[in-house]
Design a protein around this motif. Structure first.
Motif, short mmCIF file in Angstrom:
data_model
loop_
_atom_site.label_atom_id
_atom_site.label_comp_id
_atom_site.label_asym_id
_atom_site.label_seq_id
_atom_site.Cartn_x
_atom_site.Cartn_y
_atom_site.Cartn_z
N ARG A 137 0.75 -1.13 0.15
CA ARG A 137 0.04 0.09 -0.08
C ARG A 137 0.77 1.25 -0.02
O ARG A 137 0.61 2.33 -0.60
CB ARG A 137 -0.81 -0.09 1.31
N GLY A 138 1.99 1.32 0.80
CA GLY A 138 2.94 2.36 0.72
C GLY A 138 3.51 2.58 -0.44
O GLY A 138 3.97 3.68 -0.95
N GLU A 139 3.85 1.58 -1.36
CA GLU A 139 4.46 1.52 -2.49
C GLU A 139 3.74 2.23 -3.56
O GLU A 139 4.00 3.05 -4.49
CB GLU A 139 4.87 0.11 -3.07
N ILE A 140 2.30 1.90 -3.29
CA ILE A 140 1.37 2.63 -4.37
C ILE A 140 1.17 3.91 -4.23
O ILE A 140 1.33 4.58 -5.21
CB ILE A 140 -0.05 1.59 -4.27
N ARG A 141 1.03 4.27 -2.92
CA ARG A 141 0.93 5.81 -2.52
C ARG A 141 2.11 6.54 -3.01
O ARG A 141 2.16 7.53 -3.46
CB ARG A 141 0.70 5.56 -0.83
N LYS A 142 3.27 6.10 -2.71
CA LYS A 142 4.54 6.55 -3.11
C LYS A 142 4.56 6.90 -4.61
O LYS A 142 5.20 7.72 -5.15
CB LYS A 142 5.94 5.58 -2.77
N ALA A 143 4.16 5.93 -5.45
CA ALA A 143 4.28 5.88 -6.78
C ALA A 143 3.65 7.26 -7.30
O ALA A 143 3.87 7.87 -8.31
CB ALA A 143 3.65 4.73 -7.42
N GLY A 144 2.47 7.50 -6.62
CA GLY A 144 1.76 8.72 -6.98
C GLY A 144 2.24 9.97 -6.19
O GLY A 144 2.43 11.00 -7.19
N SER A 145 2.63 9.92 -5.05
CA SER A 145 2.89 11.19 -4.19
C SER A 145 4.59 11.76 -4.53
O SER A 145 4.84 12.81 -4.69
CB SER A 145 2.53 10.89 -2.84
N ARG A 146 5.28 10.54 -4.58
CA ARG A 146 6.74 10.75 -4.65
C ARG A 146 7.12 10.96 -6.06
O ARG A 146 7.85 11.92 -6.36
CB ARG A 146 7.57 10.06 -4.01
N HIS A 147 6.64 10.13 -6.88
CA HIS A 147 7.18 10.00 -8.34
C HIS A 147 6.17 10.70 -9.21
O HIS A 147 6.47 10.61 -10.46
CB HIS A 147 7.39 8.35 -8.75
N GLY A 148 4.93 11.06 -8.76
CA GLY A 148 4.12 11.74 -9.78
C GLY A 148 3.53 10.87 -10.89
O GLY A 148 3.31 11.24 -11.82
N LEU A 149 3.37 9.52 -10.58
CA LEU A 149 2.85 8.60 -11.80
C LEU A 149 1.48 8.76 -11.76
O LEU A 149 0.66 8.81 -10.74
CB LEU A 149 3.29 7.20 -11.40
N GLN A 150 1.01 8.54 -12.92
CA GLN A 150 -0.40 8.60 -13.34
C GLN A 150 -0.58 7.13 -14.10
O GLN A 150 0.31 7.08 -15.14
CB GLN A 150 -1.06 9.79 -14.11
N VAL A 151 -1.66 6.63 -14.11
CA VAL A 151 -2.06 5.48 -14.92
C VAL A 151 -2.76 5.85 -15.96
O VAL A 151 -3.96 6.29 -15.81
CB VAL A 151 -2.45 4.22 -14.20
N ARG A 152 -2.33 5.42 -17.20
CA ARG A 152 -3.19 6.07 -18.23
C ARG A 152 -3.65 4.72 -19.16
O ARG A 152 -3.17 3.74 -19.15
CB ARG A 152 -2.47 6.91 -19.30
N ASP A 153 -5.09 4.99 -19.60
CA ASP A 153 -5.52 3.60 -20.39
C ASP A 153 -5.76 4.04 -21.87
O ASP A 153 -6.51 3.54 -22.44
CB ASP A 153 -6.70 3.07 -19.83
N ASP A 154 -5.07 5.10 -22.30
CA ASP A 154 -5.63 5.75 -23.77
C ASP A 154 -4.24 5.66 -24.56
O ASP A 154 -4.28 6.08 -25.75
CB ASP A 154 -5.68 7.17 -23.45
#
Length: 410
Positions: free
Chosen positions: A187-204
């Protein structure tokens, strides 16, 4: 005896998450190619609850429209049993095995009603007829869908079974419970992916973007790709036409693609079919983020979420990585088939390879069918003798071993 054939189930009330509650588009298979049995099977796939990897359109996309066949059993003009197969020639041998990305199959039997003992007898009779319709082969291997657990009729016909495992998340209805059930570090890794690394998941993003990431997984493992780019594009086109796939790719603010997940579904099960990642960006948590987004989306199109079972060619390191990832996400536990019908995927192969050649001899742990009374030539005889017959036997053994080694890489 047989209940009405059932159409694929899709729960309209399942909660949507990262995408709309898409369902598989029921595109009638009007292809008139193939023999009569294949055409009959296409009609069956339009009405019956046939698993995704055994659907006629999936076999068209993976094996090719003219490169697969099917055994059918009918009662009263209605198909009550089927077994698709994909024959091919490999090193001069006739092989029945599954195409790449079509990793599960199984006999399909129409729902039955009656006393258990009577139904068992009927299932044996149907499977015996299916086996009898298979074309001549030197080697047969299928990984069965976990919904089919009765392989005893195949055992009585000289086949053997090895239990493999797949990973399944049985209930997608409560995504909050799934999130709370994860390990804390994931859960922490998933949160970190967005908050620290600024990742967004795209489906387009398109299939070519995903192929680039997928290729890097095999390159890092020093493994050959089990399929070509065009092969993946062909399958993707078939899935996209039916609204049966979605590609999730994690992208950072600079536009770098970190990881991706390729999801397919059939209304009952959503399958994590392929994945990819940039080895230079593996610590960003992008893979876990993509899987979680795929699971949340899957809750709107399927009841369960499954990681397909990878074959031997996937490599031990890749398999162990998948197992750790699945365990961390609490996708499932590992149980043998004797205890549950949902998790294992049986892999079926004959107890032996069947040949018309007289100069094939017994190898350790393998028995050659055909002339069961023939005595195997002792290994020391093979090494010391120099007669033409024994030389032919030695060459045949070498060719057979090459065949088995190469089959294991597919």
């Amino acid at each position: 005896m047989f209940d009405d054939l059932r159409k694929p189930y899709a729960d309209p009330n399942a909660p949507a998450a990262s995408g709309p509650a898409d369902s598989v588009k029921q595109i009638p298979d009007t292809d008139t190619g193939g023999d009569a049995a294949q055409r009959r099977y296409r009609q069956l796939c339009n009405t019956a609850n046939i698993p995704l990897f055994s659907q006629a359109w999936w076999l068209d996309a993976t094996a090719g429209p003219g490169n697969w066949g099917v055994a059918l059993v009918e009662r009263g003009g209605q198909v009550v049993a089927s077994l698709p197969y994909a024959p091919r020639r490999l090193y001069g041998f006739s092989v029945i095995a599954q195409p790449a990305l079509a990793k599960m199959a199984a006999p399909w039997l129409a729902p039955m009603a009656g006393k258990p003992a009577r139904m068992l007898g009927q299932k044996k009779e149907l499977m015996d007829e299916l086996i009898g319709q298979l074309p001549r082969f030197d080697h047969f291997q299928q990984h069965w869908d976990p919904s089919q657990t009765n392989w005893l009729p195949f055992a009585w016909k000289g086949f053997r079974q090895t239990t493999k495992y797949t990973y399944v998340l049985d209930d997608l209805s409560d995504t909050a419970a799934l999130w709370n059930g994860m390990q804390h570090n994931i859960r922490g890794e998933i949160r970190k992916a967005g908050s620290r690394h600024g990742l967004q998941v795209r489906d387009d993003l398109g299939i070519d973007e995903f192929i680039q990431l997928n290729r890097q997984v095999f390159t890092r493992q020093r493994m050959p790709l089990p399929y070509t780019d065009d092969y993946v594009r062909r399958l993707d086109a078939a899935c996209a036409a039916r609204g049966a796939r979605k590609i999730f790719i994690a992208v950072d603010k600079q536009g770098y693609r970190h990881a991706g997940v390729y999801l397919v579904w059939d209304g009952q099960v959503a399958y994590y079919l392929m994945a990819g990642s940039d080895p230079k960006l593996r610590t960003s948590g992008a893979s876990s983020l993509c899987i979680w987004d795929a699971i949340r989306f899957a809750s709107g199109v399927a009841r369960t979420f499954g990681l397909r079972r990878f074959g031997a060619g996937a490599g031990r390191a890749l398999l162990q990585g998948i197992r750790r990832q699945a365990a961390a996400l609490l996708l499932c536990s590992e149980d043998p088939i004797s205890h549950t019908s949902d998790l294992p995927v049986p892999a079926f192969a004959p107890q032996a390879l069947r040949y018309d050649l007289d100069d094939i001899v017994q190898l350790p742990e393998r028995q050659v069918l055909g002339n069961k009374d023939a005595s195997p030539v002792p290994p020391d005889h093979l090494h010391s003798a120099s007669t033409p017959q024994v030389q032919r036997r030695g060459i045949a053994i070498q060719k057979r071993q090459v065949f088995l080694d190469n089959l294991g890489q597919r």
